[in-house]
Design an enzyme around this catalytic site. Structure first.
Site, PDB file in Angstrom:
ATOM      1  N   GLY A  44      -9.019  -4.125   2.669  1.00  0.00           N
ATOM      2  CA  GLY A  44     -10.246  -4.685   3.222  1.00  0.00           C
ATOM      3  C   GLY A  44     -10.495  -4.330   4.670  1.00  0.00           C
ATOM      4  O   GLY A  44     -11.330  -4.945   5.322  1.00  0.00           O
ATOM      5  N   LYS A  66     -18.850  -5.155   2.129  1.00  0.00           N
ATOM      6  CA  LYS A  66     -19.788  -4.374   1.326  1.00  0.00           C
ATOM      7  C   LYS A  66     -21.137  -5.074   1.307  1.00  0.00           C
ATOM      8  O   LYS A  66     -21.211  -6.300   1.219  1.00  0.00           O
ATOM      9  CB  LYS A  66     -19.250  -4.233  -0.104  1.00  0.00           C
ATOM     10  N   ILE A 110     -10.787  10.458   7.289  1.00  0.00           N
ATOM     11  CA  ILE A 110     -11.892  11.184   6.652  1.00  0.00           C
ATOM     12  C   ILE A 110     -13.181  10.646   7.269  1.00  0.00           C
ATOM     13  O   ILE A 110     -13.576   9.515   6.990  1.00  0.00           O
ATOM     14  CB  ILE A 110     -11.894  10.969   5.113  1.00  0.00           C
ATOM     15  N   VAL A 168     -16.200  -8.453  -6.754  1.00  0.00           N
ATOM     16  CA  VAL A 168     -17.545  -9.000  -6.530  1.00  0.00           C
ATOM     17  C   VAL A 168     -18.587  -8.128  -7.234  1.00  0.00           C
ATOM     18  O   VAL A 168     -19.496  -8.631  -7.890  1.00  0.00           O
ATOM     19  CB  VAL A 168     -17.847  -9.061  -5.014  1.00  0.00           C
ATOM     20  N   ARG A 225      -7.802  -7.338  -9.316  1.00  0.00           N
ATOM     21  CA  ARG A 225      -8.609  -8.524  -9.621  1.00  0.00           C
ATOM     22  C   ARG A 225      -9.968  -8.057 -10.148  1.00  0.00           C
ATOM     23  O   ARG A 225     -10.276  -6.868 -10.077  1.00  0.00           O
ATOM     24  CB  ARG A 225      -8.854  -9.318  -8.327  1.00  0.00           C
ATOM     25  N   LYS A 251       0.819  -1.222   0.000  1.00  0.00           N
ATOM     26  CA  LYS A 251       0.000   0.000   0.000  1.00  0.00           C
ATOM     27  C   LYS A 251       0.845   1.261   0.000  1.00  0.00           C
ATOM     28  O   LYS A 251       0.485   2.256  -0.623  1.00  0.00           O
ATOM     29  CB  LYS A 251      -0.963   0.003   1.192  1.00  0.00           C
ATOM     30  N   LYS A 284      -3.258   2.131   9.451  1.00  0.00           N
ATOM     31  CA  LYS A 284      -3.512   1.099   8.436  1.00  0.00           C
ATOM     32  C   LYS A 284      -2.311   0.176   8.304  1.00  0.00           C
ATOM     33  O   LYS A 284      -1.183   0.574   8.563  1.00  0.00           O
ATOM     34  CB  LYS A 284      -3.786   1.742   7.074  1.00  0.00           C
TER      35      LYS A 284
HETATM   36  C1  MV4 Z   1     -10.097   5.408   4.876  1.00  0.00           C
HETATM   37  C2  MV4 Z   1     -11.319   5.968   5.310  1.00  0.00           C
HETATM   38  C3  MV4 Z   1     -11.304   7.261   5.789  1.00  0.00           C
HETATM   39  N1  MV4 Z   1     -10.143   7.943   5.847  1.00  0.00           N
HETATM   40  N2  MV4 Z   1      -8.976   6.151   4.933  1.00  0.00           N
HETATM   41  C4  MV4 Z   1     -11.686   0.904   4.334  1.00  0.00           C
HETATM   42  C5  MV4 Z   1     -11.119  -0.253   3.590  1.00  0.00           C
HETATM   43  C6  MV4 Z   1      -9.828   0.203   3.026  1.00  0.00           C
HETATM   44  N3  MV4 Z   1      -9.746  -0.153   1.652  1.00  0.00           N
HETATM   45  C7  MV4 Z   1      -9.787   1.682   3.221  1.00  0.00           C
HETATM   46  N4  MV4 Z   1     -10.920   2.061   3.979  1.00  0.00           N
HETATM   47  C8  MV4 Z   1     -11.110   3.346   4.398  1.00  0.00           C
HETATM   48  N5  MV4 Z   1     -10.007   4.149   4.430  1.00  0.00           N
HETATM   49  C9  MV4 Z   1      -9.018   7.382   5.412  1.00  0.00           C
HETATM   50  N6  MV4 Z   1      -7.875   8.083   5.515  1.00  0.00           N
HETATM   51  C10 MV4 Z   1     -12.457   5.181   5.235  1.00  0.00           C
HETATM   52  C11 MV4 Z   1     -12.353   3.864   4.805  1.00  0.00           C
HETATM   53  C12 MV4 Z   1     -13.565   3.108   4.802  1.00  0.00           C
HETATM   54  C13 MV4 Z   1     -14.227   2.799   6.020  1.00  0.00           C
HETATM   55  C14 MV4 Z   1     -13.752   3.182   7.264  1.00  0.00           C
HETATM   56  C15 MV4 Z   1     -14.442   2.870   8.445  1.00  0.00           C
HETATM   57  C16 MV4 Z   1     -15.619   2.146   8.380  1.00  0.00           C
HETATM   58  C17 MV4 Z   1     -16.111   1.744   7.157  1.00  0.00           C
HETATM   59  C18 MV4 Z   1     -15.424   2.064   5.971  1.00  0.00           C
HETATM   60  C19 MV4 Z   1     -15.951   1.664   4.736  1.00  0.00           C
HETATM   61  C20 MV4 Z   1     -15.273   1.982   3.582  1.00  0.00           C
HETATM   62  C21 MV4 Z   1     -14.092   2.701   3.612  1.00  0.00           C
END
Ligand code: MV4
Length: 459
Positions: free
Chosen positions: A167, A240, A206, A299, A296, A120, A161
């Site tokens: 995911g 999702k 965010i 879904v 990939r 990442k 992260k």
């Molecule tokens: C974020 C975010 C808000 N701020 N990054 C979730 C899965 C991964 N691919 C990245 N994700 C997110 N990254 C920043 N800086 C919000 C998500 C996010 C999420 C976060 C909390 C609860 C549900 C979520 C659903 C989709 C994405």
């Protein structure tokens, strides 16, 4: 690139996506071979394929995740190509490399592209390099002290992260310095357990976000096209639940900027085949930021197929054959609105507890134009070993309101017995005024909908 002869495709997956790939092969006049575990011997994909081979016992670690077994099975059945589907080995570069080393076409990006996007921090660096906006943050946090210092500079809330992640695993919101120590150790432990790599990075969190992703397709002739966006903001615990296209949250200018950003990134890494560039859209600031790239088929690809009329799995196979994309960017137009509801074998009112077992009744409403991607039939036994998704319903209509209405009618008329499904829960979601508004953000299901629905089951 010269043409690669593909006459027979090995399907390295199960469930609805295995069925989807077998169908795409049939439509192209290709043969298919499905590799299955002992628990999937009686599955629909096995029945539909020209041939099927047992990979091993039920646990995926002994079957769907065994690289050498899969490659040997593909070679042994005379296949020239391997489709990995989603999940399992689809984003493991070692698998892509093992296929190519054995002389098999991998229906996906190169192992190198998987590696470049799989890390990442590297993916974010690529995005920055080509001018794609990324969330302000700090890479490679080595300690709690570094976390507190970085968070103090950028301001709370922050999001921890995992570098190897995706995911949502190994992710923790940090709202104050007092939460830093426990967030750091639990995120690190989770990342280590899930990915064998505990490296963490930090981003500004965010809070009012929508999850929006751009579908791209790239061939071996330099054509890189986007198929617009999917909005996947309706999630629960990073699963999702509903996806749609187009996003109700985007204006035309933002949509144009996001699609161009996705193309720039795909081009910069020499991306091939199908990929998805994931963004977070800050609803308050009306700004988007790159999150990660999924290498990939996803879904939720059918909502894009519905609104563009482009068969993504078919294109994936043709790309692997060395053919050019069957369309140009100028041909791609969004037509109407599509919504997908995932149907899982789970009891939503028992904390989404999996509900495996024999499906004694499976009667989707007939003739109403809703696409149902599924591997389930009456008498099928949902095994307890894998993901609990049993179907995806995709409603396509001239506008969003009509798509919701169509989906509502479909789910209301869908009769299932023998297993619990998330159909009643999905009806609550799509029937909610906030969903109708098109204004929900990624935390809506957990923070508002679940508490509102309460503990009482609905019949
Ligand atoms: C974020 C975010 C808000 N701020 N990054 C979730 C899965 C991964 N691919 C990245 N994700 C997110 N990254 C920043 N800086 C919000 C998500 C996010 C999420 C976060 C909390 C609860 C549900 C979520 C659903 C989709 C994405």
């Amino acid at each position: 690139m010269s043409e690669t002869e593909i006459r027979r495709v090995f399907v390295a997956n199960r469930g609805e996506i295995a069925v989807r790939i077998v169908r795409a092969c049939k439509a192209l006049g290709l043969q298919s071979v499905v590799g299955f575990s002992a628990a999937d011997r009686d599955s629909l994909a096995v029945r539909m394929a020209d041939r099927a081979v047992c990979l091993g016992p039920a646990p995926s670690s002994a079957s769907y995740l065994k690289v050498d077994t899969l490659v040997a099975a593909a070679l042994g059945t005379g296949c020239q190509a391997v489709h990995p589907g989603y999940g399992f080995l689809s984003e493991r570069s070692q698998f892509a490399r093992a296929c190519v080393d054995a002389g098999l076409a991998f229906i996906g990006p190169t192992a190198e592209a998987i590696d470049r996007m799989g890390d990442k921090i590297n993916a974010i660096a690529e995005a920055k390099r080509v001018g794609v906006p990324v969330v302000p943050g700090k890479e490679r946090l080595e300690s709690v002290a570094e976390l507190v210092e970085a968070a103090g500079e950028m301001g709370y809330p922050c999001l921890l992260k995992a570098t190897a992640g995706g995911g949502g695993r190994g992710m923790r919101v940090v709202r104050s310095a007092s939460e830093a120590a426990s967030a750091f150790s639990s995120a690190q432990a989770e990342a280590l357990a899930a990915f064998g790599n505990g490296t963490l990075y930090l981003e500004k969190y965010i809070e009012e976000a929508r999850h929006i992703e751009i579908q791209v397709l790239a061939d071996h002739h330099g054509n890189v096209c986007h198929l617009y966006e999917r909005d996947c903001s309706v999630q629960r615990r990073h699963q999702k639940l509903i996806e749609e296209s187009p996003s109700p949250a985007l204006d035309a200018k933002t949509r144009a900027e996001m699609t161009q950003a996705a193309l720039a990134l795909a081009r910069s890494v020499g991306y091939r085949n199908a990929g998805t560039v994931e963004f977070v859209y800050d609803v308050r600031a009306k700004r988007f930021y790159f999150l990660e790239m999924n290498t990939r088929v996803q879904v939720e690809h059918p909502v894009t197929e519905a609104v563009t009329g482009i068969d993504i799995v078919r294109e994936q196979i043709l790309i692997a054959m060395g053919r050019p994309l069957s369309f140009t960017q100028g041909d791609v137009r969004l037509q109407g609105h599509a919504i997908e509801c995932r149907i899982n074998a789970e009891d939503a009112w028992k904390d989404f507890r999996p509900s495996p077992g024999t499906v004694t009744r499976w009667q989707p409403p007939a003739d109403d134009g809703v696409r149902l991607d599924t591997h389930v039939f009456e008498g099928y036994r949902v095994p307890p070993y894998y993901d609990s998704m049993v179907a995806k319903a995709i409603a396509h209509a001239p506008d969003r309101e009509a798509a919701i209405e169509k989906m509502t009618g479909f789910l209301r008329g869908f009769r299932v017995a023998g297993i619990a499904t998330t159909i009643p829960f999905q009806l609550k979601v799509i029937g909610h005024p906030r969903f109708a508004d098109g204004t929900v953000t990624t935390t809506w299901v957990e923070k508002q909908l679940m508490p509102e629905l309460g503990p009482q089951p609905t019949p």
